[in-house]
Scaffold this active site. Structure first.
Site, PDB file in Angstrom:
ATOM      1  N   CYS A 184       0.821  -1.229   0.000  1.00 41.63           N
ATOM      2  CA  CYS A 184       0.000   0.000   0.000  1.00 41.63           C
ATOM      3  C   CYS A 184       0.845   1.266   0.000  1.00 41.63           C
ATOM      4  CB  CYS A 184      -0.958   0.004   1.188  1.00 41.63           C
ATOM      5  SG  CYS A 184      -2.169  -1.314   1.120  1.00 41.63           S
ATOM      6  N   HIS A 233      -3.217   7.628   1.681  1.00 45.00           N
ATOM      7  CA  HIS A 233      -3.601   6.304   1.182  1.00 45.00           C
ATOM      8  C   HIS A 233      -5.024   6.012   1.660  1.00 45.00           C
ATOM      9  CE1 HIS A 233      -3.855   2.114   0.397  1.00 45.00           C
ATOM     10  NE2 HIS A 233      -3.686   1.744   1.651  1.00 45.00           N
ATOM     11  N   ASN A 264      -9.901   0.027  -0.830  1.00 47.41           N
ATOM     12  CA  ASN A 264      -8.441   0.149  -0.731  1.00 47.41           C
ATOM     13  C   ASN A 264      -7.825  -0.458  -1.994  1.00 47.41           C
ATOM     14  OD1 ASN A 264      -5.729  -0.105  -0.166  1.00 47.41           O
ATOM     15  ND2 ASN A 264      -6.007  -0.927   1.895  1.00 47.41           N
TER      16      ASN A 264
END
Ligand code: ACO
Length: 325
Positions: A115, A252, A282
């Protein structure tokens, strides 16, 4: 010799057409819209079509970013692609993107920081530009996490989605310090002691199979806000700026609670936070450049704005970048 600054020349994003809602997910696993929205803020996510590969998503985002920059693939001499879901174990997905864009010069490679991948890729490309190794770089984040999810595990499959985003960086002479456009400061961190908190239980050297994502969600959550805000304080100190100087916080997009708690701890008002997790889920390394493309597209982010980008993910890895758009 004057200092070089990596300036953002264009940005773009791409989402696969298939939208998977929380209601549809509740037909697949024992979950419901209320639980998912309350715990994560996610309402829907996009899922790549059969045969649609990470490199295909990346090429679409890269093409949009190049058009936004008014450049052709031949103008680019570096591709740094962040992905944890490459088309193949090797070669790097970046070289497939290079070939599909019709770009024959320069270098292309993948960065694997899950990520945090886009933050790592942006920092790497910036460093290479500053070192004089490249003049114009494509920095891409692209993922097909739908392919590594365990669709019987409700604790993970509701959280992720597919997508891609990209920015084009160009070398320009720096003149006015933090007032200059471009990447101003970056800080990266990792701590492998946490690697079993969020990982994929396969790989070429272990089970010879791709594997599935496994996560101790509570443990990730417990560390996230502290790690994120610590590295942001570092990047602020490196650049000599404070939270009050930030025009847009583009974190993020993992979980709205992590985003809001980080903004609150830093003293950044929610009106300055770009949040796309409700519609994208996500998307790992793609989430920041996708959020950028949304907020540039709707006119929120403008040339000259000071942006704070941040991510944390598997490894754990985390990092922050300050960029004047
Ligand atoms: N639907 C309904 N119930 C669920 C679901 C679901 N999808 N998933 C878990 N539950 C249940 C659990 O089984 C548990 O039930 P029990 O109390 O009967 O045992 C209950 O909900 C609570 O489970 P917890 O895991 O304790 O829930 P929590 O409040 O911690 O929320 C979550 C889980 C959303 C994953 C949270 O821990 C989190 O956000 N963690 C961060 C993870 C993350 O964002 N990862 C992304 C990658 S890392 C990054 O990008 C930063």
């Amino acid at each position: 010799m004057s200092e070089i600054r990596s300036v953002v020349l264009g940005s773009g994003g791409y989402l696969p057409s298939r939208v998977l809602t929380n209601a549809e997910l509740s037909q697949i696993v024992d979950t419901n819209d209320e639980w998912i929205v309350q715990r994560t803020g996610i309402r829907e996510r996009h899922i790549a079509a059969d045969g649609e590969l990470t490199s295909d998503l990346a090429v679409k985002a890269a093409t949009a970013a190049l058009a936004d920059a008014g450049l052709a693939a031949g103008d680019i001499d570096l591709i740094v692609m962040a992905t944890a879901t490459p088309d193949f174990t090797f070669p790097a997905a970046a070289v497939t993107v290079q070939e599909k864009l019709g770009m024959q010069n320069g270098a292309a490679f993948d960065v694997q920081a899950v990520c945090s991948g886009f933050i790592y890729a942006l920092t790497s490309a910036d460093a290479m530009i500053k070192a004089g190794q490249a003049k114009r770089a494509l920095v891409v984040g692209a993922e097909t996490f739908s392919r590594i999810l365990d669709w019987t595990d409700r604790t993970t499959c509701v959280l992720f989605g597919d997508g891609a985003g990209a920015v084009v960086l160009g070398a320009e002479a720096a003149k006015e310090g933090t007032k200059d456009r471009g990447v101003i400061a970056a800080r990266l961190r990792s701590d492998g002691r946490y690697r079993d908190k969020l990982y994929v239980d396969g790989g070429p050297s272990t089970g010879q199979a791709v594997g599935h994502l496994r996560m101790e969600g509570r443990e990730v959550y417990r560390h996230a806000v502290t790690m994120i805000t610590d590295v942001i304080e570092d990047v602020f100190a490196a650049a000599g700026v404070t939270a009050a100087d930030i025009d847009w916080f583009v974190p993020h997009q993992a979980n709205v609670r992590i985003i809001d708690a980080s903004a609150k701890k830093l003293g950044i008002p929610l009106e300055k936070v770009v949040r796309t997790v409700d519609r994208h889920g996500n998307t790992s390394a793609a989430s920041i450049p996708l959020a950028l493309s949304v907020a540039v597209g709707d006119g929120r982010i403008r040339k000259g704005d000071l942006l704070l980008l941040e991510a944390m993910g598997g490894g754990f890895t985390w990092g922050a970048v300050l960029v004047r758009w």
